[in-house]
Write an enzyme that holds these catalytic residues in place. Sequence first.
Site, PDB file in Angstrom:
ATOM      1  CB  SER A   1      -2.953  14.611   4.916  1.00 51.74           C
ATOM      2  OG  SER A   1      -3.209  15.509   5.984  1.00 51.74           O
ATOM      3  CG  HIS A   6      -2.383  12.543   0.662  1.00 53.67           C
ATOM      4  ND1 HIS A   6      -2.738  11.559   1.558  1.00 53.67           N
ATOM      5  CD2 HIS A   6      -1.470  13.325   1.295  1.00 53.67           C
ATOM      6  CE1 HIS A   6      -2.067  11.745   2.676  1.00 53.67           C
ATOM      7  NE2 HIS A   6      -1.291  12.799   2.545  1.00 53.67           N
ATOM      8  CD  GLU A  60      -4.613   8.278   0.773  1.00 53.52           C
ATOM      9  OE1 GLU A  60      -5.100   7.357   1.449  1.00 53.52           O
ATOM     10  OE2 GLU A  60      -4.532   9.453   1.195  1.00 53.52           O
ATOM     11  CG  ASN A  90      -3.725  10.630   7.190  1.00 52.61           C
ATOM     12  OD1 ASN A  90      -2.808  10.007   7.697  1.00 52.61           O
ATOM     13  ND2 ASN A  90      -3.527  11.724   6.473  1.00 52.61           N
TER      14      ASN A  90
END
Length: 498
Positions: free
Chosen positions: A130, A151, A163, A201
């Site tokens: 992540s 991801h 992702e 993130n």
Amino acid sequence: MDTSGRLGGMTRSFEKVGVVGLGTMGAGIAEVFARAGLAVVGVEADPDALERGRGHLEASTGRAVAKGRLSEAEQAEILGRVTLTTSLEDLADADLVVEAIPEVMDFKRSLFTDLDRICKPSAVLATNTSSLSVTGIAATTTRPGQVVGMHFFNPAPIMKLVEVIHTVVTEDGLADEIAALARRLGKTPVSVGDRAGFVVNRLLLTYLNHAAVLLENGLATRDGIDAAMRLGVGLPMGPFALLDLIGLDTSYEVMCVLFQESRDRRHAPAPILRELVTAGLLGRKSGGGFYDGDEPASSRADGKPSVSSVAVLGEGADEFAARLADAGFKPGYADDADVVVALSHTPVIELAAQLPHPSRLVGLHLVGDKVAEVASTVLTSPDATRAVEGLVRIVGRTPVLCKDRAEFVVDALLYPYLNDAVRMYDSGYAGIEDIDAAMRLGCGYPAGPFEMLDALGLETVRDGLRALYAEYRDPAFAPAPLLDQLVTAGVRSIRDLP
């Protein structure tokens, strides 16, 4: 169904997939591949962990059966496509292997060294990290061009976003092939470069960390900040409720990775995060974090405020005063009213200092149609703050008490987040549509950052950032050069760029 790409003039096919690590996330990823009709080999470290992984798969698909989303026959087909093993050697003929082990770089690098040795030369190796460097993981292999990030988001069978992370050495076209595979799985892929935290993130955790810093600085309370962002912006959860859901330890670790790469002060984990993690207060999974298993406390004041005359100043004053008059409060003048309400989106201390009774003035920033930020200056009396809090409730809004600081609460959190998105786009490692899709699908936001920018106006956000920078002198609050240039050029939307 054409889901393959081209590599060296040959067609690449993904029909057999390995998943290493069958915790909640890994098992969910294995289920996603199996649901799409692919053969899956799930690998765990030992028999006990393998049985837990089997349990995750059976429980997840069982819930889908219970909700009528799968028939028992379909569940059996999905589970039948998954072969479970404790031997990495069983991945020798996999077309793609996805790693989903804990977020420890040394563990991942060691695993990829083994996978590089075991897997056939044409196999693609993907990491579900992540936030860690995909380049750093790829460098341990003899095939760095065939290593990507893939991801998924938790729970993988439900969340639509994937992702797809490419590095500077990823083979041309491979990221597109992985994106096509993600679409085959029923997911929405977004393509991003290899930066710590990728899109979701990097933007989300920086905003959450910023909220923790504002809480530590005493700008507003935990419940106030959460209510402001949930009701004022329409986010699914406030930042502290979301931090507890994610896990404070996970959030802290991601912030450390971000800071290690960027050395940006805003990426340094807030001290309160470190303190809570050290104390074992990790959020929901430990029974306590920012919240101790409780719901946000109500700060509702009982009864009608004990004031009779109210002076309302600023843009929109007549409408607000009329609503108060309908509720039985007498209009007054700023010099002698019991309380003075200054409608403003900027600090009001200078106005307060000009009044004969500065302790009676309270700033009020109306956010959307549900929230009013109640800003107390250093001169405001507690009685005046309580009175205005009650007035806000009478007109049907939720009051958020805060200090009289630049951009108050909502805009102080929202504008730097939008600025980060502009910098991300301008740096060239993610596109506007991908960034918007990532934040909508990955976080459940009602709109992506560029959609929010269009709604708010580039100049409004640029000016708000200038005010934040003037007050806090944090370089990250300075408007992104692209944002400044767009406003100067009179461009109304970043999407209007050629």
